[in-house]
Scaffold this active site. Sequence first.
Site, PDB file in Angstrom:
ATOM      1  N   ARG A 109      39.841  31.080  49.955  1.00 55.67           N
ATOM      2  CA  ARG A 109      40.475  30.976  48.637  1.00 55.67           C
ATOM      3  C   ARG A 109      41.697  31.870  48.596  1.00 55.67           C
ATOM      4  O   ARG A 109      41.608  33.065  48.868  1.00 55.67           O
ATOM      5  CB  ARG A 109      39.478  31.386  47.529  1.00 55.67           C
ATOM      6  N   GLU A 115      34.517  34.889  43.480  1.00 56.26           N
ATOM      7  CA  GLU A 115      34.743  36.292  43.865  1.00 56.26           C
ATOM      8  C   GLU A 115      33.451  37.099  43.688  1.00 56.26           C
ATOM      9  O   GLU A 115      32.783  36.949  42.675  1.00 56.26           O
ATOM     10  CB  GLU A 115      35.822  36.971  43.003  1.00 56.26           C
ATOM     11  N   GLU A 173      40.873  34.120  36.083  1.00 53.53           N
ATOM     12  CA  GLU A 173      40.516  35.106  35.056  1.00 53.53           C
ATOM     13  C   GLU A 173      41.557  35.225  33.931  1.00 53.53           C
ATOM     14  O   GLU A 173      42.171  36.285  33.725  1.00 53.53           O
ATOM     15  CB  GLU A 173      40.281  36.462  35.708  1.00 53.53           C
ATOM     16  N   TYR A 189      31.033  40.624  39.444  1.00 51.75           N
ATOM     17  CA  TYR A 189      31.061  41.957  40.071  1.00 51.75           C
ATOM     18  C   TYR A 189      29.963  42.873  39.570  1.00 51.75           C
ATOM     19  O   TYR A 189      29.451  43.714  40.316  1.00 51.75           O
ATOM     20  CB  TYR A 189      32.429  42.618  39.845  1.00 51.75           C
ATOM     21  N   HIS A 194      47.332  33.429  39.853  1.00 59.66           N
ATOM     22  CA  HIS A 194      46.533  34.655  39.957  1.00 59.66           C
ATOM     23  C   HIS A 194      47.403  35.829  39.495  1.00 59.66           C
ATOM     24  O   HIS A 194      47.749  36.720  40.253  1.00 59.66           O
ATOM     25  CB  HIS A 194      46.052  34.857  41.390  1.00 59.66           C
ATOM     26  N   ASN A 251      33.583  34.566  38.961  1.00 59.56           N
ATOM     27  CA  ASN A 251      33.906  35.851  39.600  1.00 59.56           C
ATOM     28  C   ASN A 251      32.919  36.872  39.052  1.00 59.56           C
ATOM     29  O   ASN A 251      32.973  37.201  37.858  1.00 59.56           O
ATOM     30  CB  ASN A 251      35.346  36.282  39.264  1.00 59.56           C
TER      31      ASN A 251
HETATM   32  O1  LIG Z   1      39.131  44.295  41.202  1.00 61.40           O
HETATM   33  C1  LIG Z   1      38.798  43.491  42.274  1.00 61.40           C
HETATM   34  C2  LIG Z   1      39.249  42.058  42.027  1.00 61.40           C
HETATM   35  C3  LIG Z   1      40.775  41.902  41.999  1.00 61.40           C
HETATM   36  O2  LIG Z   1      41.351  42.426  43.177  1.00 61.40           O
HETATM   37  C4  LIG Z   1      41.076  40.407  41.848  1.00 61.40           C
HETATM   38  O3  LIG Z   1      42.456  40.116  41.973  1.00 61.40           O
HETATM   39  C5  LIG Z   1      40.603  39.891  40.506  1.00 61.40           C
HETATM   40  O4  LIG Z   1      40.467  38.482  40.503  1.00 61.40           O
HETATM   41  C6  LIG Z   1      39.320  40.562  40.082  1.00 61.40           C
HETATM   42  N1  LIG Z   1      38.628  40.319  38.983  1.00 61.40           N
HETATM   43  C7  LIG Z   1      37.629  41.216  38.945  1.00 61.40           C
HETATM   44  C8  LIG Z   1      36.622  41.319  37.847  1.00 61.40           C
HETATM   45  N2  LIG Z   1      37.254  41.282  36.592  1.00 61.40           N
HETATM   46  C9  LIG Z   1      38.010  42.315  36.079  1.00 61.40           C
HETATM   47  C10 LIG Z   1      37.681  42.832  34.866  1.00 61.40           C
HETATM   48  C11 LIG Z   1      38.438  43.839  34.331  1.00 61.40           C
HETATM   49  C12 LIG Z   1      39.530  44.327  34.997  1.00 61.40           C
HETATM   50  C13 LIG Z   1      39.884  43.779  36.226  1.00 61.40           C
HETATM   51  C14 LIG Z   1      39.113  42.786  36.773  1.00 61.40           C
HETATM   52  C15 LIG Z   1      37.671  41.996  40.047  1.00 61.40           C
HETATM   53  N3  LIG Z   1      38.716  41.570  40.748  1.00 61.40           N
END
Ligand SMILES: OC[C@@H]1[C@@H](O)[C@H](O)[C@@H](O)c2nc(CNc3ccccc3)cn21
Length: 444
Positions: A75, A349, A164, A291, A119, A289
């Site tokens: 991706r 993700e 996102e 985390y 993105h 996505n």
């Molecule tokens: O932070 C890690 C990754 C980032 O590098 C990606 O570009 C992005 O798609 C991404 N989204 C998240 C989870 N969402 C989020 C929530 C609040 C602040 C920043 C990311 C984590 N990540």
Amino acid sequence: MIGFPTSFLWGAATSAYQIEGSPLADGAGASIWHRFSREPGRVVGGATGDSACDHYRRYREDIALMAWLGINAYRFSVAWARVVPDGNGTLNPKGLGFYDRLVDALLAQGIEPMLTLYHWDLPAALEDRGGWLNPDSAKWFGDYAQVLFQALDDRVRLWLTLNEPWVSAVLGYLTGTHAPGRRGLREAALAAHHLLLAHAEAVTAYRAVGRHRIGIALNLEPQYAASAQAEDVEAAARRHIYVNRWFLDPILLGRYPAEIPQLFGADWPRRALQRAGLIRAPIDFLGVNYYSRALVVDDPSGRPARGRLVKRRDAQLTAMGWEIFPQGLTEMLLWIRREYGELPVYITENGAACNDPLPERGRVLDPGRARFLGRHLIAAQEALGRGVDLRGYFAWSLLDNFEWAYGYSKRFGLIHVDFATQRRTPKMSARFYRNLICRGGANL
Ligand SMILES: OC[C@@H]1[C@@H](O)[C@H](O)[C@@H](O)c2nc(CNc3ccccc3)cn21
């Protein structure tokens, strides 16, 4: 425990501004992150994406690493301003040519491309025309999407419109911690609405010319009350609407949650409610996505959801301070299925920032990341066994890269990057993932 289907996609994910470097090469236009990262104080260490992982020039080396890793899908995102330098106008053949070559090189290795159209790196020229606050932004995005559909739909079979949009709207327009760095509840709500209309514009355009599948990648985060007290339970419920349903409902149901205008109050764009129906352009799959989870306490001063995040004292955290909570992935996937019905899902993700040691004799020992991946794949397998139509998993990220406002201070990569020399070193977690893919996810 049910195994992973043989058709399951084992992938890794990146994004253009975070890995490519050469942001203005070959006629590319500047993006809002090229501009924002140059503003003093915006990014840790004053870092920019000027070099990043130099992927624009080293993509063949990186695809060889993907082949070694054994992933069958990758991706990536397209930098809008490479392809259309002023955002809405003349095409830049050299910019498009990079992605044309990238897709061919992936296919030559039997790696399925999953292309994210946006993105976070809006062309700066469009920000000068109001960016996502301009009602024309949906059409700008639709026109850009059309260019890529025409050029690449003969080889790209998995498309994502936006990555996102919640983060684009909230961090870009409310907290101001992401580009374009604006701060206002009304602006955030308006930008969110236009991002959703842009998503629908692209999906509608795809239905006219596309032959494959299109979806969207959302940051979805289960909200848990920090106590059984009614005010905390209600705060978690409000944040669930704010973080998850604000975007899922219009995309999948064609209406905003009734509670959203209440959360935003006078800052809610009134016309948005009438136009919400336009947003439901049926998608073929949902990108999740995932985390972590959020642990929520009531906070009457917190806008707009009046909830504050707390951490359990005994919580295991990643280097981002995010709680490691794999069961939240299972619960989120099951909730989506209960709430929105049968819809194919990809985990687009999932990954962890760790305080990795420096490479030593060609090795980087990151057991914490390997364990994070393993535990979340077990959680994904649990959801599969309980009927979720899970089609694939994309580890974030293939490479250590530019972590937005954190610059290069946070490392999510399966592969270590020495940004001074651009040397790549597969970490222990890459070997773990490679071995796991080799056995189709068996014996997790
Ligand atoms: O932070 C890690 C990754 C980032 O590098 C990606 O570009 C992005 O798609 C991404 N989204 C998240 C989870 N969402 C989020 C929530 C609040 C602040 C920043 C990311 C984590 N990540």
